[in-house]
Structures are given as C-alpha cells and as structure tokens.
Design a protein around this motif. Structure first.
Motif, PDB file in Angstrom:
ATOM      1  N   VAL A 120     -12.934  28.369 -16.714  1.00 31.44           N
ATOM      2  CA  VAL A 120     -12.827  29.512 -17.617  1.00 31.44           C
ATOM      3  C   VAL A 120     -11.448  29.521 -18.277  1.00 31.44           C
ATOM      4  O   VAL A 120     -10.437  29.555 -17.574  1.00 31.44           O
ATOM      5  CB  VAL A 120     -13.002  30.844 -16.848  1.00 31.44           C
ATOM      6  CG1 VAL A 120     -12.828  32.029 -17.778  1.00 31.44           C
ATOM      7  CG2 VAL A 120     -14.336  30.897 -16.143  1.00 31.44           C
ATOM      8  N   PRO A 121     -11.383  29.470 -19.617  1.00 29.20           N
ATOM      9  CA  PRO A 121     -10.094  29.670 -20.277  1.00 29.20           C
ATOM     10  C   PRO A 121      -9.895  31.184 -20.473  1.00 29.20           C
ATOM     11  O   PRO A 121     -10.516  31.783 -21.357  1.00 29.20           O
ATOM     12  CB  PRO A 121     -10.260  28.946 -21.619  1.00 29.20           C
ATOM     13  CG  PRO A 121     -11.733  28.992 -21.889  1.00 29.20           C
ATOM     14  CD  PRO A 121     -12.432  29.088 -20.552  1.00 29.20           C
ATOM     15  N   PRO A 122      -9.094  31.838 -19.637  1.00 25.48           N
ATOM     16  CA  PRO A 122      -9.023  33.296 -19.659  1.00 25.48           C
ATOM     17  C   PRO A 122      -8.459  33.891 -20.947  1.00 25.48           C
ATOM     18  O   PRO A 122      -8.687  35.063 -21.226  1.00 25.48           O
ATOM     19  CB  PRO A 122      -8.132  33.635 -18.465  1.00 25.48           C
ATOM     20  CG  PRO A 122      -7.313  32.413 -18.240  1.00 25.48           C
ATOM     21  CD  PRO A 122      -8.194  31.262 -18.631  1.00 25.48           C
ATOM     22  N   GLU A 123      -7.751  33.071 -21.721  1.00 32.15           N
ATOM     23  CA  GLU A 123      -7.250  33.593 -22.998  1.00 32.15           C
ATOM     24  C   GLU A 123      -8.389  33.774 -23.989  1.00 32.15           C
ATOM     25  O   GLU A 123      -8.291  34.566 -24.921  1.00 32.15           O
ATOM     26  CB  GLU A 123      -6.193  32.650 -23.583  1.00 32.15           C
ATOM     27  CG  GLU A 123      -4.931  32.586 -22.755  1.00 32.15           C
ATOM     28  CD  GLU A 123      -4.070  31.408 -23.133  1.00 32.15           C
ATOM     29  OE1 GLU A 123      -3.296  31.528 -24.105  1.00 32.15           O
ATOM     30  OE2 GLU A 123      -4.183  30.361 -22.464  1.00 32.15           O
ATOM     31  N   GLY A 124      -9.466  33.007 -23.802  1.00 34.81           N
ATOM     32  CA  GLY A 124     -10.643  33.150 -24.644  1.00 34.81           C
ATOM     33  C   GLY A 124     -10.530  32.499 -26.008  1.00 34.81           C
ATOM     34  O   GLY A 124     -11.490  32.442 -26.757  1.00 34.81           O
ATOM     35  N   THR A 125      -9.358  31.984 -26.351  1.00 33.32           N
ATOM     36  CA  THR A 125      -9.126  31.392 -27.663  1.00 33.32           C
ATOM     37  C   THR A 125      -7.887  30.519 -27.601  1.00 33.32           C
ATOM     38  O   THR A 125      -7.053  30.677 -26.706  1.00 33.32           O
ATOM     39  CB  THR A 125      -8.929  32.490 -28.734  1.00 33.32           C
ATOM     40  OG1 THR A 125      -8.616  31.876 -29.988  1.00 33.32           O
ATOM     41  CG2 THR A 125      -7.792  33.430 -28.357  1.00 33.32           C
ATOM     42  N   ARG A 126      -7.784  29.579 -28.555  1.00 33.38           N
ATOM     43  CA  ARG A 126      -6.588  28.735 -28.611  1.00 33.38           C
ATOM     44  C   ARG A 126      -5.454  29.425 -29.353  1.00 33.38           C
ATOM     45  O   ARG A 126      -4.322  28.980 -29.328  1.00 33.38           O
ATOM     46  CB  ARG A 126      -6.917  27.399 -29.301  1.00 33.38           C
ATOM     47  CG  ARG A 126      -7.881  26.550 -28.516  1.00 33.38           C
ATOM     48  CD  ARG A 126      -8.199  25.256 -29.238  1.00 33.38           C
ATOM     49  NE  ARG A 126      -8.645  25.449 -30.616  1.00 33.38           N
ATOM     50  CZ  ARG A 126      -9.894  25.718 -30.976  1.00 33.38           C
ATOM     51  NH1 ARG A 126     -10.832  25.840 -30.047  1.00 33.38           N
ATOM     52  NH2 ARG A 126     -10.216  25.863 -32.233  1.00 33.38           N
ATOM     53  N   GLY A 127      -5.759  30.518 -30.032  1.00 33.60           N
ATOM     54  CA  GLY A 127      -4.732  31.267 -30.756  1.00 33.60           C
ATOM     55  C   GLY A 127      -4.244  32.438 -29.926  1.00 33.60           C
ATOM     56  O   GLY A 127      -4.804  32.761 -28.888  1.00 33.60           O
ATOM     57  N   ALA A 128      -3.182  33.078 -30.411  1.00 29.40           N
ATOM     58  CA  ALA A 128      -2.650  34.238 -29.698  1.00 29.40           C
ATOM     59  C   ALA A 128      -3.685  35.358 -29.682  1.00 29.40           C
ATOM     60  O   ALA A 128      -4.354  35.616 -30.675  1.00 29.40           O
ATOM     61  CB  ALA A 128      -1.367  34.719 -30.364  1.00 29.40           C
ATOM     62  N   ALA A 129      -3.826  36.003 -28.538  1.00 23.28           N
ATOM     63  CA  ALA A 129      -4.763  37.118 -28.387  1.00 23.28           C
ATOM     64  C   ALA A 129      -3.993  38.319 -27.845  1.00 23.28           C
ATOM     65  O   ALA A 129      -2.814  38.219 -27.508  1.00 23.28           O
ATOM     66  CB  ALA A 129      -5.902  36.734 -27.449  1.00 23.28           C
TER      67      ALA A 129
END
Length: 197
Positions: A120-129
């Motif tokens: 699971v990538p917890p940031e959910g995105t490769r960009g700033a969230a």
C-alpha cells in the motif's frame, strides 16, 4: 495461490538473479528487518512515493528478498486485454459493488488466506497530498496483522523493509510513530513527499 512475477516456477528464479544484478549495477543496497522476513501476513507500506521509479526498485527488492507482495485494485483495471498482466504483477481484482469498500474487501482477503502481503502506498499519489490515506491502518487493525515499513531512500540508495509495527487503537499516535521512521527517508523528488502527519 495466484501465480505472479514473484512466484512463477522457472521464471521467478531467473528474475531474482536479474534483480540482484540490476540493483548492483544501479549501486543500490537492500536492507531488511529480520522479523519482517519471517512474517506470512502483513500490510506493506511503500513510502516515500514520489516517482514511478519507486515501483521499479520495489519490484527488484521484492524479487531479491523473495517476497510475494500483492495489491488491491478495482476490477475495471483487470479487464481484457491487460487483466492477465495486472494479475501477474500481483494485482487482486476487487468488485467494490459487492463489498462495502476496498478496506473491507482487503480484510476479507486476509481472513481467507494463510499468507498475504498487500503493498500500500499510503500517500495515495506520487505528488504532494494533504495527508496519508489511512486505509492501511484500518486494514491492519481489522485483519489483525502488523504493518511493515517498506521504504526507499534515494540519497543513500537504500531500499527495503524497516520495522514491524502493530497498530494500536490511537490512529494519531500510530501516524506519529510512522512519521518518525519515515522522516529520515528521502524520495527522488522530496518536495512531492507527504508525511503521515
């Protein structure tokens, strides 16, 4: 067990050797918490996640460490003609219309299997969230499995598995604890990283 890039007879051993070679050529070091390597069920975090290169190094690392990670995705991602490829790369199709949500569907998968590692990538995105998505926490709690801190650190050229953490009842406290670990890990594009808290 579903055949994937990480457990296909004949093919996977060859890919493991190739992964070792590629990591060496790139000058990357793989490190792993011994306890994490002994577990059969856990949620594997992948952070920081700031570029598609993270996935490349993740696959090489999983092959080298003989992990068999999988990931959950909406069933639409698994339609023809890419469905077979998505499954071979560890994807598990989830019909979200039949489950309450992806968290509950994932918990069900853990309950039905003797071994399962969901990345699971917890940031959910490769960009700033704005913040980390907390589905991993609810999955770990609901399935009664630990979280393993998968990480990448571009300046140090290190990638691997950090500590094993049991998630307690206080979400904010657990995010703070994860934040302490990941504070020292730097992605390829640090400005895109979203800390847990």
């Amino acid at each position: 067990m579903q055949r994937t890039i990480f457990n296909t007879p004949i093919v996977t051993p060859i890919l493991r050797q190739l992964a070792r070679l590629m990591l060496k050529l790139h000058g990357w070091r793989v490190v792993a918490d011994r306890q994490a390597l002994e577990l059969k069920k856990y949620v594997l975090l992948g952070a920081p996640h700031t570029t598609n290169w993270d996935g490349y190094y993740f696959i090489l690392t999983a092959l080298k460490l003989k992990l068999v990670p999988q990931w959950m995705g909406k069933d639409k991602l698994f339609a023809f003609p890419l469905g077979g490829i998505m499954r071979w790369f560890g994807g598990i199709a989830v019909d979200r219309s039949k489950a309450n949500n992806l968290v509950e569907a994932t918990i069900t998968q853990y309950r039905q299997r003797d071994s399962l590692v969901i990345a699971v990538p917890p940031e959910g995105t490769r960009g700033a969230a704005e913040r980390w998505k907390t589905g991993f926490y609810h999955i770990a709690r609901g399935a009664a499995v630990p979280v393993v801190c998968g990480f990448i650190d571009f300046p140090k050229k290190e990638v691997g598995l950090g500590p094993v953490m049991q998630m307690g009842e206080n979400l904010a406290a657990e995010l703070a604890r994860l934040g302490e670990f990941y504070a020292g890990k730097i992605g390829k594009f640090p400005q895109r990283y979203t800390p847990p808290v």
